[in-house]
Design a protein around this motif. Structure first.
Motif, PDB file in Angstrom:
ATOM      1  N   LYS A 157       0.868  -1.171   0.000  1.00  0.00           N
ATOM      2  CA  LYS A 157       0.000   0.000   0.000  1.00  0.00           C
ATOM      3  C   LYS A 157       0.908   1.226   0.000  1.00  0.00           C
ATOM      4  N   TYR A 203      -7.041  -4.051   0.585  1.00  0.00           N
ATOM      5  CA  TYR A 203      -5.837  -4.535  -0.099  1.00  0.00           C
ATOM      6  C   TYR A 203      -5.677  -6.047   0.035  1.00  0.00           C
ATOM      7  N   ASP A 218      -0.104 -10.115  -3.965  1.00  0.00           N
ATOM      8  CA  ASP A 218       0.475  -8.770  -3.979  1.00  0.00           C
ATOM      9  C   ASP A 218      -0.023  -7.967  -5.168  1.00  0.00           C
ATOM     10  N   ALA A 221      -3.309  -6.211  -4.413  1.00  0.00           N
ATOM     11  CA  ALA A 221      -3.056  -4.979  -3.674  1.00  0.00           C
ATOM     12  C   ALA A 221      -2.523  -3.891  -4.601  1.00  0.00           C
ATOM     13  N   GLU A 242     -10.252   2.316  -1.406  1.00  0.00           N
ATOM     14  CA  GLU A 242      -9.932   1.127  -0.624  1.00  0.00           C
ATOM     15  C   GLU A 242     -11.110   0.744   0.275  1.00  0.00           C
TER      16      GLU A 242
END
Length: 377
Positions: A157, A203, A218, A221, A242
């Motif tokens: 993030k 995420y 990953d 995210a 988000e």
């Protein structure tokens, strides 16, 4: 700032903890000076980060562990993920006295004066599309480096990306930080997650509820974060995208089918942001790509890898830079990649193995060929 640090430890107990952190050398606490307790650089669940001076180095960030029971922090300090150019440089660990009485374990690391990436972007509303794309591409290269080291971060993030400097609008240098949730996979190994899944809401990839996961979590995210930097923060609060993704609760035990989940994600992106006029006008094309059917989200086996995303974004928004990727005919449903999803390959983006021939790994995918590669600049 209130003293939120937990139970007291003796200096000997702190030294004993430091001795267990084999990857981090112990630094003489007498080398630490000018600790600014009043204005922390950051204050998280397990640590507070302070500005200080380290003899022989200069200004550093001192990450003080709040509790002796913060196992995730000690695990993070043990993580061997110091990949050059990708992670924050750690000088070692030490002990510090908190408020003159309480001893605490502290990680000594480089200081990134420009703060975290989310704040950096929020404070620069005029940051150009070229710069934003450059930041995304740099993050993808760093993710590729992590994958080659078989590291699954699980906490990507903007707040965990620290900006070192800004040499120019189009040159933003940053590093990844915070490895409390990171794991290193053995070859051909997958890892189990808890049903809730570690990380920040929104995420967390949907597959965290399944028996195993790999590097693709990953990339979920990354997609969330990439969309978020396209949002016009003057019209919406920070973290709104988000929050909307988290509200879908895609990572619960009894979530709907992946196809239905994909539709939910795209509906939120298109209706609540794109059609609502909350996307920056200069970022509209990038957001349209990320929210289109060309960009799979919820099925990890179809989700773009870091290498694919780099190639596609470079070709579509690379301002003349050609992406080095090849695709078979659309009807074949096959794709040639330079780096395997397992992270097993040792090549870098666009590199070639000895002998001059590009090594390719062929993967079968049940999706249509990526239109972005056919319609690039």
């Amino acid at each position: 700032m209130e003293d939120e640090l937990a139970q007291e430890l003796t200096k000997a107990e702190c030294r004993d903890i430091c001795a267990q952190l084999s990857h981090s050398p112990f630094l003489d606490p007498n080398r630490i000076s000018c600790v600014n307790y009043e204005r922390p650089l950051g204050d998280g669940a397990y640590c507070v980060t302070l500005r200080a001076e380290l003899e022989g180095v200069g200004q550093i960030a001192l990450r003080v562990v709040k509790s002796e029971n913060a196992k995730e922090v000690y695990k993070e300090l043990k993580q061997n993920v110091s990949i050059r150019g990708t992670t924050v440089e750690t000088y070692g660990v030490t002990v510090v006295k908190w408020r003159g009485t309480t001893w605490r374990v502290a990680q000594v690391m480089e200081i990134c004066e420009m703060g975290n990436m989310d704040d950096f972007i929020a404070q620069r509303p005029s940051l150009s599309l070229r710069s934003r794309v450059g930041i995304l591409r740099a993050a993808l290269r760093k993710l590729s480096d992590l994958k080659r080291s078989r590291v699954v971060w699980r906490d990507l993030k903007g707040q965990n990306m620290l900006v070192r400097r800004q040499d120019g609008e189009d040159d933003v240098d940053f590093v990844f930080c915070d490895w409390g949730f990171a794991v290193r996979l053995n070859e051909n190994e997958k890892r189990r997650m808890t049903l809730g899944g570690p990380g920040t809401e929104g995420y967390i990839a949907p597959e965290t509820k399944t028996p195993d996961y790999q590097f693709s979590c990953d990339m979920w995210a990354f997609l969330v974060w990439a969309c978020s930097i396209c949002v016009d923060l003057a019209k919406t609060g920070a973290g709104e995208l988000e929050h909307e993704i988290a509200k879908l609760k895609l990572n619960t035990r009894y979530s709907s089918s992946r196809k239905a989940e994909e539709a939910k994600v795209k509906k939120v992106l298109r209706q609540k942001f794109l059609e609502a006029g909350l996307v920056r006008e200069d970022c509209r094309g990038l957001f349209e790509l990320l929210s289109s059917d060309e960009c799979p989200w919820t099925q990890p086996e179809l989700r773009w890898t870091a290498e694919e995303a780099h190639a596609i974004i470079s070709q579509r928004f690379g301002f003349g830079e050609r992406a080095r990727v090849e695709c078979l005919s659309p009807s074949s449903c096959l794709k040639t990649l330079k780096i395997a999803e397992s992270g097993k390959e040792n090549a870098s983006l666009g590199s070639k193995p000895p002998g001059g021939a590009t090594r390719r790994v062929t993967r079968t995918r049940s999706r249509k060929a990526l239109g972005a590669l056919q319609n690039g600049v």
